[in-house]
Enzyme design. Sequence first.
Site, PDB file in Angstrom:
ATOM      1  N   GLY A 223      -6.188  47.999  51.372  1.00  3.18           N
ATOM      2  CA  GLY A 223      -6.786  49.027  50.386  1.00  3.18           C
ATOM      3  C   GLY A 223      -7.962  49.715  51.310  1.00  3.18           C
ATOM      4  O   GLY A 223      -7.705  49.940  52.633  1.00  3.18           O
ATOM      5  N   SER A 224      -8.809  50.325  50.576  1.00  3.46           N
ATOM      6  CA  SER A 224      -9.656  51.066  51.272  1.00  3.46           C
ATOM      7  C   SER A 224     -10.804  50.415  52.205  1.00  3.46           C
ATOM      8  O   SER A 224     -10.912  49.283  52.145  1.00  3.46           O
ATOM      9  CB  SER A 224     -10.500  51.925  50.185  1.00  3.46           C
ATOM     10  OG  SER A 224     -11.295  50.848  49.664  1.00  3.46           O
ATOM     11  N   THR A 225     -11.243  51.165  53.208  1.00  8.10           N
ATOM     12  CA  THR A 225     -12.335  50.515  54.087  1.00  8.10           C
ATOM     13  C   THR A 225     -13.292  49.938  53.360  1.00  8.10           C
ATOM     14  O   THR A 225     -14.078  49.035  53.839  1.00  8.10           O
ATOM     15  CB  THR A 225     -12.689  51.596  55.116  1.00  8.10           C
ATOM     16  OG1 THR A 225     -11.674  51.998  55.967  1.00  8.10           O
ATOM     17  CG2 THR A 225     -13.748  51.284  56.100  1.00  8.10           C
ATOM     18  N   THR A 227     -13.771  48.764  50.419  1.00  8.42           N
ATOM     19  CA  THR A 227     -13.266  47.586  49.614  1.00  8.42           C
ATOM     20  C   THR A 227     -13.130  46.459  50.696  1.00  8.42           C
ATOM     21  O   THR A 227     -13.539  45.210  50.506  1.00  8.42           O
ATOM     22  CB  THR A 227     -12.077  47.501  48.656  1.00  8.42           C
ATOM     23  OG1 THR A 227     -12.241  48.669  47.811  1.00  8.42           O
ATOM     24  CG2 THR A 227     -11.862  46.304  47.723  1.00  8.42           C
ATOM     25  N   GLY A 228     -12.562  46.667  51.779  1.00  6.04           N
ATOM     26  CA  GLY A 228     -12.481  45.852  52.996  1.00  6.04           C
ATOM     27  C   GLY A 228     -13.783  45.393  53.498  1.00  6.04           C
ATOM     28  O   GLY A 228     -13.900  44.108  53.778  1.00  6.04           O
ATOM     29  N   GLU A 245      -6.017  45.583  56.049  1.00  3.57           N
ATOM     30  CA  GLU A 245      -5.305  46.502  56.576  1.00  3.57           C
ATOM     31  C   GLU A 245      -5.698  47.894  55.646  1.00  3.57           C
ATOM     32  O   GLU A 245      -5.896  47.739  54.251  1.00  3.57           O
ATOM     33  CB  GLU A 245      -3.835  46.436  56.124  1.00  3.57           C
ATOM     34  CG  GLU A 245      -2.953  45.319  56.805  1.00  3.57           C
ATOM     35  CD  GLU A 245      -2.699  45.851  58.240  1.00  3.57           C
ATOM     36  OE1 GLU A 245      -3.138  46.857  58.591  1.00  3.57           O
ATOM     37  OE2 GLU A 245      -1.996  45.231  58.966  1.00  3.57           O
ATOM     38  N   CYS A 279      -0.752  54.832  54.093  1.00  6.36           N
ATOM     39  CA  CYS A 279      -1.669  54.584  55.026  1.00  6.36           C
ATOM     40  C   CYS A 279      -1.571  55.243  56.185  1.00  6.36           C
ATOM     41  O   CYS A 279      -2.337  55.878  56.807  1.00  6.36           O
ATOM     42  CB  CYS A 279      -1.917  53.005  55.028  1.00  6.36           C
ATOM     43  SG  CYS A 279      -0.617  52.244  55.369  1.00  6.36           S
TER      44      CYS A 279
END
Length: 471
Positions: A223-225, A227-228, A245, A279
């Site tokens: 997902g998004s940076t 949220t990561g 990822e 992505c």
Amino acid sequence: MSTDLTTYENLLNAITVDDGAAVHDPATGELIGNTKMSTTAEVDEAVARAREAQKSWGALTHAERSAYMHKAADAVKASAEALAQVLAREVGKPLNGPNARFEAGACEAWLRANADFEIAEEVLVDDESGKAVINYVPIGVVGAIGPWNWPMMISIWQLAPSLRMGNTVVMKPSEHTPLSVQALIAVLNQVLPDNVLQVVPGAGDIGQAVSEHPDIDKIMFTGSTKTGQAIMRSAAADMKRVTLELGGNDAGIVLDDVDVDQLADDLFWGAFINTGQTCAALKRLYVPASIYDDVVAALAKIATETPMGQGVSEENVLGPLQNEAQQKIVAGLVEDARNAGATIVTGGNPDANQPGYFYPATIVSDISQDNPLVQIEQFGPALPIIKYDDLDQAIEWANELDVGLGSSVWSADAAKAREVANRLIAGTTWINKHGAIDPRVPFGGVKKSGMGLEFGVEGLKQVALPKVTAR
Ligand code: NAD
């Protein structure tokens, strides 16, 4: 008697509920069905069942688990068209082209590849000083949290290696595409033992409950940076293992020796696969001044001629954006580029009277490196093409962002392409293609694009614990 899940109607009936959250087709706004939304108490229950089921699943041999995975792949093959129909309606991606049917097919291929990898004991030392070996043993329960752009394929990337290595899995699909993941899991669970693979549909709060759960041992996240980063913080409390990822903003550099007509199609699909919602798609293209006009014209021609429309119509190969927020991001970035003096060669100007979240395939030229459409991941069908005079400058521009998922070099000269590829900072650099993934070849990002690798034997090791035995 279990239901036959090989038709769209049966599959949809198996995964929808009467009183859940409504899910709509992004191309038409039509209601597809209602999805169950989990509570945090249900997450606890699923994790408890997963922990219990892991004891017997983890005790199976690799050969036994591989046999289950081949049976699961057979089930995906039998339901492939029904799965593709769910993707076409919920994600909006067309059935044809590198889209819905391609995604369902990739799920089968990934399951089989993960079933067949060899992962044997590695002998590190065996001499007069003693013997040391390393084995890869199950971690326990894996929590898998996914995005909406390739919901089935990315779920398979997470669950196939996890299951193969003896873990059980609790999946949290994106709130934008809950039906796709539940459909895939319903198909797989026709053959997997109970509670080895479960799904807890819900929004970010349920993702957070999974990532903070003390009885989950590893998080696989795509997902998004942003949220990561939140997940990495949650995971710290229990020292959970994480594979992240995350977002990218992939650069492609064209060298001045290419045959533009020969490469144009591959350049286009490198950028516009899944209508740009990928992505590792080509998101900014650097082209030398000597062939700049030719490349812009060739890509604009393909963009104009490629059919876009509703996912379920056989003739389309580009679809809508999956959700309104994403459509607004793309539209805003293109308008800002126009206002900054860039040329919208084709596209822009979405039809306000058309239903659905469509945005036309858009080629933007005469745009500078510092424009937000170049600097920010657009995640949609708008490609900025930046002119360069000096290759060193193009490489510097390609490398200057804080993400590094994929990148590509396009050249007729293999040695020169390799030399430039070696200077690009990214998890993968493709030559004369972009975004082509293979279940045998590890894939992952550097910088803020992520941590850890997926695919291949490397991917199996990342959902296992390395266990050394030495005497
Ligand atoms: P997102 O981060 O908004 O959401 C991803 C998932 O995280 C969803 O299931 C969401 O419910 C969940 N989530 C939200 N808040 C959470 C929290 N606090 N804790 C735990 N889970 C939470 O991302 P998205 O918009 O669905 O996906 C698009 C992004 O994903 C793009 O940046 C794209 O580049 C990236 N992506 C990366 C890869 C890759 O392999 N590197 C693949 C596909 C997409």
